[in-house]
Design an enzyme around this catalytic site. Sequence first.
Site, PDB file in Angstrom:
ATOM      1  N   HIS A 223      -0.120   4.713   6.796  1.00  0.00           N
ATOM      2  CA  HIS A 223       0.892   4.701   5.979  1.00  0.00           C
ATOM      3  C   HIS A 223       0.428   6.849   5.403  1.00  0.00           C
ATOM      4  CE1 HIS A 223      -2.821   2.463   4.720  1.00  0.00           C
ATOM      5  NE2 HIS A 223      -1.319   1.858   4.025  1.00  0.00           N
TER       6      HIS A 223
ATOM      7  N   ASP B 118      -3.294   7.866   8.314  1.00  0.00           N
ATOM      8  CA  ASP B 118      -3.754   7.419   8.441  1.00  0.00           C
ATOM      9  C   ASP B 118      -3.486   6.471   9.890  1.00  0.00           C
ATOM     10  OD1 ASP B 118      -3.215   5.395   7.159  1.00  0.00           O
ATOM     11  OD2 ASP B 118      -4.539   4.913   5.937  1.00  0.00           O
TER      12      ASP B 118
ATOM     13  N   SER C 146       1.022  -1.693  -0.040  1.00  0.00           N
ATOM     14  CA  SER C 146      -0.020  -0.320   0.243  1.00  0.00           C
ATOM     15  C   SER C 146       0.961   1.089   0.044  1.00  0.00           C
ATOM     16  CB  SER C 146      -1.259  -0.149   0.734  1.00  0.00           C
ATOM     17  OG  SER C 146       0.274  -0.076   2.319  1.00  0.00           O
TER      18      SER C 146
END
Length: 380
Positions: free
Chosen positions: A348, A345, A40
């Site tokens: 990230h 978040d 991610s």
Amino acid sequence: MELFRVSVLGLLLTSAFIANAGKINSPACVYPAIYNFGDSNSDTGGIAAAFYPPVLPCGQTYFHRPVGRASDGRLVIDFIAGHLGLPYLSPYLDSIGSNYRHGANFATGGATIMRPNESWFENGVSPFCLEIQVEHYTQFKDKTAYLYKAKNKSFKKMLPSPQEFSKALFIVDIGQNDVAAVLRKSSFELQRAALPNIASQFTAQVQNLYQRGARTFWIHNTGPIGCLPVATVKVQDPVPGYLDEHGCVQNQNEIAIEFNRLLKNEIVELRLKLSEARIIHVDMYRAKHEIITNAKNQGFEDPFKICCGHHGIGYDVWCGNKANLNGSEVFAGSCANPSKVISWDGVHYSEAANRWIANHIVNGSFSDPPIPISRACHKA
């Protein structure tokens, strides 16, 4: 004898300096494409296309809508592409509106180096591990060659020329989820024992890419997982030594550091095996650790502040979601100024942090050898 040792060391250092100076002064590389593999931290929409897309406020800062990135805006890979004059990478798994003329992104959120034995629905682990991402690249390359041989002109505006694959830049940024899985093991000894195989599997896939024609590699190690706010926000009354002097979970970072040490050793050996490869190892751990531990000096607020999401003892409301806390419905929206926050978040990074990291790695400051990405194609 001592004078001899000093003379030899000086000669080696001078030779290394001359070699690297030659690279720095060499012409800039012209990469026709970037092929990215990862999780991610560099996924530009792959896992969103495969499962469920993110919702606002993700993407709000730059794209003004959710675009499959785990951030308020752009990722490090986006800034790298822009730095090299290339468009943002389309995710390989997204069939709508994608263009692969200048590369493709095989990364997916939740991806691991090792084959997963967990589910996306249970722990958010992607089924598209590094091995499968390399297989996707193989299929992409083979199908591109077939379409060119078939002289299918309609595809040529959306696909690279087969001759360009070997001239492309191959970026690999994966390992954080493997470290996280290792940390779920019961003891520090078992955690350390699992790391060599993970590092070995990483370089095995780099070799597979080399066998499929890849030549220039820009490889990121893993970041300081113990400094992620989602790891620190639930810590209450820690015993002495649990947190380091910066407030990060010390044993988690120690596992990340050990993995990075093993990976670097594997890369040193890989350079000897792959005679035509140019392999740049980027110390992403050091880059991310620097922005976190020097947040205020770099223009950021508390490095452990989470911009989007509510997390605490016994609860997690992830970015863009709603939940009932203490009898009231709460929405996990964005903070007022994401540009001042490092963590988007809790896991990230914000666009502002990603920009800072990208700007500090592309010039070679965190690389071994210390070569800018624009000249990584040149063989020492």
